[in-house]
Write an enzyme that holds these catalytic residues in place. Structure first.
Site, PDB file in Angstrom:
ATOM      1  N   GLU A  74       0.857  -1.178   0.000  1.00  0.00           N
ATOM      2  CA  GLU A  74       0.000   0.000   0.000  1.00  0.00           C
ATOM      3  C   GLU A  74       0.896   1.231   0.000  1.00  0.00           C
ATOM      4  O   GLU A  74       1.727   1.402   0.890  1.00  0.00           O
ATOM      5  CB  GLU A  74      -0.914   0.005   1.240  1.00  0.00           C
ATOM      6  CG  GLU A  74      -1.961  -1.098   1.167  1.00  0.00           C
ATOM      7  CD  GLU A  74      -2.923  -1.130   2.365  1.00  0.00           C
ATOM      8  OE1 GLU A  74      -3.866  -1.934   2.327  1.00  0.00           O
ATOM      9  OE2 GLU A  74      -2.711  -0.366   3.331  1.00  0.00           O
ATOM     10  N   ASP A  85      -5.549   9.778   9.988  1.00  0.00           N
ATOM     11  CA  ASP A  85      -4.219   9.309  10.352  1.00  0.00           C
ATOM     12  C   ASP A  85      -3.736   9.892  11.662  1.00  0.00           C
ATOM     13  O   ASP A  85      -4.002  11.041  11.989  1.00  0.00           O
ATOM     14  CB  ASP A  85      -3.222   9.654   9.242  1.00  0.00           C
ATOM     15  CG  ASP A  85      -3.372   8.713   8.063  1.00  0.00           C
ATOM     16  OD1 ASP A  85      -3.183   7.503   8.269  1.00  0.00           O
ATOM     17  OD2 ASP A  85      -3.702   9.179   6.961  1.00  0.00           O
ATOM     18  N   TYR A 139     -10.305  -4.073   3.995  1.00  0.00           N
ATOM     19  CA  TYR A 139      -9.293  -3.693   4.984  1.00  0.00           C
ATOM     20  C   TYR A 139     -10.019  -3.455   6.294  1.00  0.00           C
ATOM     21  O   TYR A 139     -10.791  -2.514   6.405  1.00  0.00           O
ATOM     22  CB  TYR A 139      -8.588  -2.434   4.490  1.00  0.00           C
ATOM     23  CG  TYR A 139      -7.466  -1.889   5.356  1.00  0.00           C
ATOM     24  CD1 TYR A 139      -7.496  -1.947   6.746  1.00  0.00           C
ATOM     25  CD2 TYR A 139      -6.361  -1.284   4.769  1.00  0.00           C
ATOM     26  CE1 TYR A 139      -6.467  -1.430   7.520  1.00  0.00           C
ATOM     27  CE2 TYR A 139      -5.321  -0.751   5.538  1.00  0.00           C
ATOM     28  CZ  TYR A 139      -5.389  -0.828   6.913  1.00  0.00           C
ATOM     29  OH  TYR A 139      -4.382  -0.295   7.678  1.00  0.00           O
TER      30      TYR A 139
END
Lengths: 400, 267
Positions: free
Chosen positions: B49, B60, B175
């Site tokens: 990735e 994040d 994911y």
């Protein structure tokens, strides 16, 4: 235009704008919030409690004031000021925080978070959190913490934790990023009170609905005082909550023109501004599709405005839509022009406006002389200027 | 069959799990990235990735935020990331490469232009953090027409109904974000992950990779017991950050860490 404006659609779209663009962890919380919002905004008990709070705690209705001396000096249209600066905490922001806090209480959330730019929304959030005894954390860009120290202190007095955000450009957009990170981490017990008509659906519609009290009152007051509707509404636009709050109840009244005033900073041509509707392009940020200031790679460009509350690279998606369909005109005012507006109102009417609202005033001062003396302009005086004393003194080299 | 489908099929045949490292393109400087991608393959990566730097990485944690900031300081954005992918493909035609990032760079490029550019760069999958399935129809259709998989995230609070939706719309793999939080966050409870994965598998046949908060070989080994792949990002980027004055050392430490994780998940 259709006869009756009915936006957004069920999925939060204003034409191509709005929507829900968030990380998966936030989806259940947003769904839960949307259900609560749909339910309680129809609930007479909730509405009665909200109305009582707006009356007894916020101090509504706020006056609609005919600025006669200033209007006369400008030599054109009559300017009326919607006095949101007289609300408890000194700005329109509290209309929304009172509403969202009531929702948070109904939903059983025990912790409140918020982002803030100028600090007005942070103060308004800390205020309602104090009143309800809820834990409150406010995220604020480190740059804004420095330039709005007074509001930081107010929030702390009210019991909120103020987190200075050091990432990115250290302004409002970064505070929003950090608040979203907090929310995703404390999703079960936390209610995120977004301060403007941005963010994922239902925020743009929900914040609009809470702020629409401004326009509802202004409409009644204008009719009562003048016997007719205004010809134009003028409001500053950062995220755009005070503007949409004023505009929305007039949206089907096609004779009423809307002017949203963005911050041109040092001037649109310099690139140092905060005017995505005037000089940006559509993209996706903070949960919705709207006009943004972004470069060719889609990176968000740093913005500039003398006014911390307008220093944001995006804008509420409904404004993007009103621009595209031509219902509202979006114009811009530079830092210098805003300061002129600030001084003009202070000296002519004895009202010290916030720097954000000064952008709307400066545009009204341009517009009024182009219209006849029998015309009416309503300007949203969205906040008072006490918080900006330090900024203005610094800018103008004043020492006491 | 897409490169991702092929990779997962092969892993299944050999009874192994996918090792999926993540790094941000252009961090700590543009020249670091492509050789690092090749080195990660040598250290045992099955899929990579590649993070597209973004100015506002809302999902994040601080480690990947700073990686983005370092890359942006070198003006690495979506276009340069695609160029790095093209460069990587010149000498590697087998390892699937997934672009991971946020929607705005794709919006500004335009969905169709992006799909074409991704096809030219021979990208295998696109994972867009802030593009839920409800808003994804146009993007997914354009990518799928070019043989590119759109990969969706699942969270601990994702309902069975939504898992079925991702199963319908997504391809390649799903994911699973192992915790409520941002990338690189604190404690990952492997027992919780195991339980949740069992529920997810009742609603999708797609392979499921697990990430967010995988810090060491031990956690990776436990996760490999029930996931189809283990994603590791912040732990690698921490190595870059620890040796900003010595990228060679960062590179060798990343290789060592990945090799140890490879070894652990193959146990």
């Amino acid at each position: 235009m259709t006869d009756h404006y009915d936006m957004p659609d069920a999925r939060g779209h204003f034409g191509p704008y709005g929507g829900i663009f968030v990380a998966e962890t936030l989806m259940p919380a947003i769904t839960e919030l949307n259900q609560a919002y749909q339910r309680y905004l129809q609930d007479p008990e909730f509405i009665a409690e909200l109305d009582a709070d707006l009356r007894d705690y916020v101090g509504r209705p706020s006056p609609l004031y005919h600025a006669q001396r200033w209007s006369q000096a400008l030599g054109g249209a009559q300017i009326y000021l919607k006095r949101e600066d007289l609300n408890h905490t000194g700005a329109h922001k509290v209309n929304n925080t009172v509403g969202q806090a009531l929702l948070a209480k109904r939903m059983g959330k025990t912790r409140i978070i918020a982002e803030t730019g100028a600090g007005q929304h942070g103060v308004a959030t800390a205020t309602v959190a104090a009143r309800l005894g809820l834990e409150c954390v406010v995220y604020m860009g480190a740059v804004d913490v420095a330039r709005q120290a007074l509001n930081v202190y107010r929030m702390k007095l009210l019991g909120a934790t103020v987190v200075a955000v050091e990432s990115g450009s250290k302004t409002l957009k970064d505070a929003l990023n950090e608040a979203l990170r907090d929310w995703v981490t404390h999703i079960d017990d936390t209610f995120y009170i977004i301060g403007t008509v941005a963010g994922p659906h239902p925020y743009p519609a929900m914040v609009r609905d809470f702020q629409a009290v401004i326009g509802r009152e202004a409409k009644q007051q204008c009719l009562a005082q003048t016997g007719r509707l205004p010809d134009a509404l003028v409001a500053c636009v950062g995220g755009g909550s005070n503007a949409i709050g004023l505009f929305y109840p007039f949206i089907d009244d096609e004779s009423v023109k809307f002017y949203g005033v963005e911050a041109a900073g040092d001037g649109i041509a310099t690139g140092r501004h905060s005017a995505p509707l005037s000089a940006g392009r559509p993209g996706v940020l903070h949960g919705n599709r709207t006009y943004l200031m972004a470069d060719d790679d889609g990176e968000i460009i740093e913005t500039h405005s003398i006014s911390a509350g307008l220093d944001y690279p995006g804008v509420g998606p409904e404004h993007a839509w009103l621009k595209d369909i031509g219902r509202a005109d979006y114009v811009s005012i530079t830092d210098d022009e805003a300061l002129q507006g600030f001084h003009a109102l202070t000296r002519m009417e004895g009202i010290i406006p916030a720097l954000e609202s000064s952008h709307a005033l400066a545009y009204a001062a341009k517009l009024a002389p182009t219209l006849g003396k029998d015309r009416i302009i309503v300007v949203n005086l969205s906040g008072r200027g006490d918080k900006d004393m330090h900024t203005i003194m610094q800018r103008e080299g004043i020492r006491l | 069959m897409s490169r991702l489908d092929h990779t997962f099929a092969q892993l299944k045949t050999s009874g192994r799990k996918a090792l999926i490292p993540f790094i941000t393109a252009g961090d700590p400087e543009p020249g670091f990235t492509v050789p690092m991608l090749h080195d990660m393959v040598k250290a045992g990566a099955d899929i990579i990735e590649l993070g597209v730097p973004f100015s506002d990485p809302m999902a994040d944690g601080p480690v990947i935020q700073r990686a983005s900031e370092r890359a942006l300081a070198h003006r690495v954005g979506l276009r340069k990331t695609l160029a790095m992918a093209t460069e990587f493909r010149k000498t590697n035609q087998t390892t699937p490469l997934v672009l991971m990032g946020y929607l705005n760079p794709i919006e500004i490029m335009g969905y169709e232009d992006f799909a074409n550019a991704a096809q030219r760069a021979d990208i295998d999958g696109v994972l867009t953090v802030d593009l839920p399935p409800e808003e994804s129809a146009e993007c997914v259709a354009l990518l799928r027409a070019r043989g590119i998989d759109q990969i969706f995230l699942l969270a601990p609070n994702t309902s069975a109904e939504r898992v079925r939706k991702m199963d319908e719309v997504g391809s390649g793999y799903l994911y699973y974000v192992s915790l409520k939080g941002v990338t690189g966050a604190g404690h990952l409870d492997t027992r919780d992950v195991a339980e949740k994965l069992a529920l997810i598998r009742q609603n999708t046949a797609l392979p499921v990779g697990v990430g967010f908060g995988v810090k060491d070989a031990e956690t990776a080994e436990t996760l490999a017991g029930f996931a189809d792949g283990v994603v590791i990002g912040s732990a690698l980027i921490s190595k870059i950050e620890a040796h900003l004055d010595d990228p060679g050392r960062a590179r060798s430490e990343i290789i060592t860490l990945l090799a140890s994780i490879r070894h652990a998940i193959d146990r």
